[in-house]
Design an enzyme around this catalytic site. Structure first.
Site, PDB file in Angstrom:
ATOM      1  N   CYS A  82     -14.780   5.211 -27.898  1.00 53.73           N
ATOM      2  CA  CYS A  82     -16.182   5.794 -28.071  1.00 53.73           C
ATOM      3  C   CYS A  82     -16.668   5.902 -26.728  1.00 53.73           C
ATOM      4  O   CYS A  82     -17.628   5.379 -26.491  1.00 53.73           O
ATOM      5  CB  CYS A  82     -16.958   5.143 -29.188  1.00 53.73           C
ATOM      6  SG  CYS A  82     -16.180   4.863 -30.606  1.00 53.73           S
ATOM      7  N   GLU A  83     -16.119   6.681 -25.738  1.00 55.38           N
ATOM      8  CA  GLU A  83     -16.566   7.053 -24.461  1.00 55.38           C
ATOM      9  C   GLU A  83     -15.985   8.304 -24.094  1.00 55.38           C
ATOM     10  O   GLU A  83     -14.699   8.501 -24.184  1.00 55.38           O
ATOM     11  CB  GLU A  83     -16.261   5.717 -23.324  1.00 55.38           C
ATOM     12  CG  GLU A  83     -16.457   4.382 -23.522  1.00 55.38           C
ATOM     13  CD  GLU A  83     -17.257   3.856 -22.687  1.00 55.38           C
ATOM     14  OE1 GLU A  83     -17.479   4.368 -21.727  1.00 55.38           O
ATOM     15  OE2 GLU A  83     -17.524   2.718 -22.844  1.00 55.38           O
ATOM     16  N   GLY A 108       0.691  -1.402  -0.157  1.00 57.11           N
ATOM     17  CA  GLY A 108       0.011  -0.070   0.070  1.00 57.11           C
ATOM     18  C   GLY A 108       0.832   1.445  -0.119  1.00 57.11           C
ATOM     19  O   GLY A 108      -0.009   2.387  -0.269  1.00 57.11           O
ATOM     20  N   TYR A 153     -10.169   5.650 -11.555  1.00 58.70           N
ATOM     21  CA  TYR A 153     -10.045   6.076 -10.230  1.00 58.70           C
ATOM     22  C   TYR A 153      -9.826   7.582 -10.449  1.00 58.70           C
ATOM     23  O   TYR A 153      -9.156   8.331  -9.316  1.00 58.70           O
ATOM     24  CB  TYR A 153      -8.623   5.596  -9.715  1.00 58.70           C
ATOM     25  CG  TYR A 153      -8.794   4.077  -9.636  1.00 58.70           C
ATOM     26  CD1 TYR A 153      -9.358   3.316  -8.829  1.00 58.70           C
ATOM     27  CD2 TYR A 153      -7.458   3.281 -10.264  1.00 58.70           C
ATOM     28  CE1 TYR A 153      -9.325   1.907  -8.914  1.00 58.70           C
ATOM     29  CE2 TYR A 153      -7.368   1.838 -10.221  1.00 58.70           C
ATOM     30  CZ  TYR A 153      -8.235   1.483  -9.510  1.00 58.70           C
ATOM     31  OH  TYR A 153      -7.878  -0.048  -9.477  1.00 58.70           O
ATOM     32  N   GLU A 197       3.950  -6.762   1.663  1.00 57.60           N
ATOM     33  CA  GLU A 197       3.114  -7.059   0.257  1.00 57.60           C
ATOM     34  C   GLU A 197       3.270  -5.622  -1.010  1.00 57.60           C
ATOM     35  O   GLU A 197       2.107  -5.204  -1.082  1.00 57.60           O
ATOM     36  CB  GLU A 197       1.931  -7.625   0.246  1.00 57.60           C
ATOM     37  CG  GLU A 197       1.745  -8.853   1.251  1.00 57.60           C
ATOM     38  CD  GLU A 197       0.403  -9.189   1.354  1.00 57.60           C
ATOM     39  OE1 GLU A 197      -0.412  -8.248   1.370  1.00 57.60           O
ATOM     40  OE2 GLU A 197       0.289 -10.236   1.799  1.00 57.60           O
ATOM     41  N   PRO A 198       4.492  -5.163  -0.858  1.00 56.99           N
ATOM     42  CA  PRO A 198       4.310  -4.059  -1.701  1.00 56.99           C
ATOM     43  C   PRO A 198       4.173  -4.360  -3.294  1.00 56.99           C
ATOM     44  O   PRO A 198       4.644  -5.399  -3.724  1.00 56.99           O
ATOM     45  CB  PRO A 198       5.592  -3.332  -1.756  1.00 56.99           C
ATOM     46  CG  PRO A 198       6.651  -4.366  -1.252  1.00 56.99           C
ATOM     47  CD  PRO A 198       5.944  -5.343  -0.697  1.00 56.99           C
ATOM     48  N   GLY A 199       3.393  -3.760  -3.967  1.00 52.57           N
ATOM     49  CA  GLY A 199       3.178  -3.835  -5.434  1.00 52.57           C
ATOM     50  C   GLY A 199       3.324  -2.529  -6.245  1.00 52.57           C
ATOM     51  O   GLY A 199       4.589  -2.448  -7.026  1.00 52.57           O
ATOM     52  N   ARG A 213      -6.392   3.677 -15.213  1.00 54.33           N
ATOM     53  CA  ARG A 213      -6.274   4.369 -14.049  1.00 54.33           C
ATOM     54  C   ARG A 213      -7.145   5.737 -13.904  1.00 54.33           C
ATOM     55  O   ARG A 213      -8.010   6.085 -13.255  1.00 54.33           O
ATOM     56  CB  ARG A 213      -4.952   4.465 -13.321  1.00 54.33           C
ATOM     57  CG  ARG A 213      -4.362   2.878 -13.040  1.00 54.33           C
ATOM     58  CD  ARG A 213      -3.256   3.131 -12.427  1.00 54.33           C
ATOM     59  NE  ARG A 213      -3.406   3.488 -11.113  1.00 54.33           N
ATOM     60  CZ  ARG A 213      -3.219   4.753 -10.801  1.00 54.33           C
ATOM     61  NH1 ARG A 213      -2.761   5.456 -11.479  1.00 54.33           N
ATOM     62  NH2 ARG A 213      -3.361   5.193  -9.618  1.00 54.33           N
ATOM     63  N   TYR A 252      -0.641  -1.666 -12.149  1.00 57.02           N
ATOM     64  CA  TYR A 252      -2.000  -1.639 -12.514  1.00 57.02           C
ATOM     65  C   TYR A 252      -2.310  -0.587 -13.861  1.00 57.02           C
ATOM     66  O   TYR A 252      -3.153  -0.038 -14.019  1.00 57.02           O
ATOM     67  CB  TYR A 252      -2.744  -0.840 -11.335  1.00 57.02           C
ATOM     68  CG  TYR A 252      -2.554  -1.237  -9.755  1.00 57.02           C
ATOM     69  CD1 TYR A 252      -3.055  -2.544  -9.735  1.00 57.02           C
ATOM     70  CD2 TYR A 252      -1.645  -0.820  -9.209  1.00 57.02           C
ATOM     71  CE1 TYR A 252      -2.652  -3.127  -8.375  1.00 57.02           C
ATOM     72  CE2 TYR A 252      -1.353  -1.130  -7.899  1.00 57.02           C
ATOM     73  CZ  TYR A 252      -1.875  -2.639  -7.725  1.00 57.02           C
ATOM     74  OH  TYR A 252      -1.624  -3.401  -6.492  1.00 57.02           O
TER      75      TYR A 252
HETATM   76  C1  LIG Z   1      -3.299  -4.790  -3.613  1.00 58.86           C
HETATM   77  C2  LIG Z   1      -2.933  -5.550  -2.564  1.00 58.86           C
HETATM   78  C3  LIG Z   1      -1.401  -5.367  -2.181  1.00 58.86           C
HETATM   79  C4  LIG Z   1      -0.550  -4.277  -2.990  1.00 58.86           C
HETATM   80  O1  LIG Z   1      -0.903  -3.136  -2.912  1.00 58.86           O
HETATM   81  P1  LIG Z   1      -0.145  -1.898  -3.464  1.00 58.86           P
HETATM   82  O2  LIG Z   1      -0.522  -0.633  -3.183  1.00 58.86           O
HETATM   83  O3  LIG Z   1       0.112  -2.104  -4.749  1.00 58.86           O
HETATM   84  O4  LIG Z   1       1.215  -1.957  -2.662  1.00 58.86           O
HETATM   85  C5  LIG Z   1      -0.895  -5.863  -1.035  1.00 58.86           C
HETATM   86  N1  LIG Z   1      -1.672  -7.020  -0.414  1.00 58.86           N
HETATM   87  C6  LIG Z   1      -2.908  -7.304  -0.800  1.00 58.86           C
HETATM   88  C7  LIG Z   1      -3.640  -8.153   0.053  1.00 58.86           C
HETATM   89  C8  LIG Z   1      -3.547  -6.473  -1.860  1.00 58.86           C
HETATM   90  O5  LIG Z   1      -4.859  -6.801  -1.953  1.00 58.86           O
END
Ligand SMILES: *Cc1c(COP(=O)(O)O)cnc(C)c1O
Length: 421
Positions: free
Chosen positions: A346-347, A239, A318, A275-277, A314, A375
């Site tokens: 077309c939106e 997050g 969002y 869990e960084p994405g 996005r 994303y």
């Molecule tokens: C989406 C998600 C993440 C990653 O969030 P980021 O904002 O991309 O870091 C980590 N854990 C869980 C359970 C998620 O659903």
């Protein structure tokens, strides 16, 4: 920091000039930097130095096999949210003991496949899920390692569609009910309760919500231990946000985030998972597009690009902001003008930016959307029968197509016309 910089007046990905890639694969396309992916993963590892930790990349942010391979080779774990992601992670060489399985709706089949293939833990989100997992594990003669995702009722102060830690969200079990739910989990023969999981949302730009959540988890760790649960692992979720608008955003750095984690849970003697994405992949990728037309409208000018909402959703989903910059560096002092930047779909929602100040652009010129590595490609669709755009990976002065653009025939041939027609 990333590795997309102007050099001799041309935007590069590491040592590769973007027009070179555009010539080879055509626009639009995504391009990712190996050096940035590596750097961002390493920032988290360094931030957690001294703590027993596993950085599990949340692969839903960008799950291209080549991206996964870069991270897997560095020793990253993976956070998967579907059976398909589990298979992808394994295919990229990630061993089961480095994979955590998140998500509110895991099916029996997904549980069975992950148990049989090897899994570090399931992050359980509800009592019904817990009962089913225990049954599935027992049927395989196994005990499933689990954490329970608690919902700490913390306001992550992010976009409502990506906030997950408030009591009204569908995620986790209310932290107030944790004792009851852990007691149930502890009594189930197919489960081995190893820890606690929390994830409060995405694109957080302050540390405070993390702190509130982590302190609650630390308290819960102590009280669950007092009740006899062997809590030895904390999954603290992902997050951490990234600067999408570089001129006026500066979210906390991984070092500061790591220091906060150490402060909140460092004395508990637990193994920490994060869990960084987005922070790993977001600024490791850009989307390159070309201008099809410059259209003069009533009181406003439109830049019509060859990229659209189906390629990068996005902004329409969002209301997200992306910096959009010309690939040819503008001369200093060149005056900017406002454009509405749109795609061909077309939106009316197919709008990337309204009244964005840009230097004047002409048809066929290239622009780059920054911070498009997370994303982006993973959320793309073929709406309007627009082919999924190519993904390219750069390393130093080399580049490779890591997913090719399908041909129209390939797209059409996925449909099956019944023989009675
Ligand atoms: C989406 C998600 C993440 C990653 O969030 P980021 O904002 O991309 O870091 C980590 N854990 C869980 C359970 C998620 O659903």
């Amino acid at each position: 920091m990333d590795h997309f910089l102007y050099r001799d007046g041309i935007l590069h990905a590491e040592d590769v000039a973007l027009p070179r890639i555009a010539e080879a694969v055509g626009t639009p396309f995504y391009v990712y930097s190996t050096a940035t992916l590596t750097r961002h993963y390493q920032l988290f590892k360094d931030a957690l130095d001294g703590v027993d930790n596993l950085v599990c990349y949340a692969m839903k942010a960008n799950s291209n096999q080549a991206v996964l391979k870069v991270l897997a080779d560095l020793g990253a774990g993976m956070d998967v949210v579907s059976g398909g992601e589990y298979v992808r992670a394994r295919a990229a060489g990630v061993p089961g003991e480095r994979i955590v399985f998140s998500g509110v709706g895991k099916t029996r089949e997904e549980m069975r496949d992950a148990l049989a293939g090897g899994i570090r833990q399931f992050n359980i989100e509800s009592e019904p899920e817990m009962l089913v997992l225990s049954e599935v594990a027992q049927s395989l003669g196994m005990k499933a390692p689990v954490t329970i995702r608690v919902n700490p009722d913390v306001d992550a102060r992010t976009h409502e569609k990506i906030a997950t830690g408030k009591s009204e969200n569908k995620f986790g079990i209310p932290i107030a009910r944790a004792h009851e739910v852990y007691a149930l989990a502890g009594s189930l023969p197919g489960l081995d309760v190893v820890g606690i999981d929390v994830h409060i949302g995405s694109q957080l730009t302050e540390l405070e919500p993390f702190e509130q959540a982590y302190l609650k988890v630390a308290d819960l760790t102590r009280s669950l231990r007092a009740e006899g649960h062997n809590i030895r692992r904390l999954d603290l979720g992902g997050g951490l946000g990234i600067p999408y608008e570089r001129s006026n955003e500066a979210p906390p750095l991984p070092t500061e985030y790591g220091a906060l984690i150490k402060k909140c849970v460092g004395d508990l003697g637990v193994e920490v998972e994060i869990e960084p994405g987005r922070l790993i992949a977001g600024n490791a990728g850009i989307l390159v597009s070309s201008v099809i037309y410059v259209k003069e409208g009533e009181g406003r000018d439109f830049l019509i690009l060859d990229a659209a909402m189906n390629d990068l959703v996005r902004p329409s989903m969002y209301s997200a902001y992306h910096d959009i910059i010309p690939v040819v560096e503008p001369a200093p002092g060149l005056e900017k003008q406002p454009y509405d930047i749109v795609g061909p779909v077309c939106e009316s929602g197919d709008t990337f930016a309204k009244q964005r100040e840009m230097v004047p652009l002409k048809a066929n010129e290239l622009v780059a959307f920054r911070s498009a590595g997370a994303y982006g490609a993973v959320m793309a669709s073929e709406y309007n029968t627009r082919p999924l755009i190519p993904e390219v990976l750069v390393q130093d002065d080399q580049f490779a197509v890591i997913r090719a653009r399908p041909t129209f025939d390939e797209m059409i041939n996925r449909d099956i016309v019944p023989e009675w027609l």
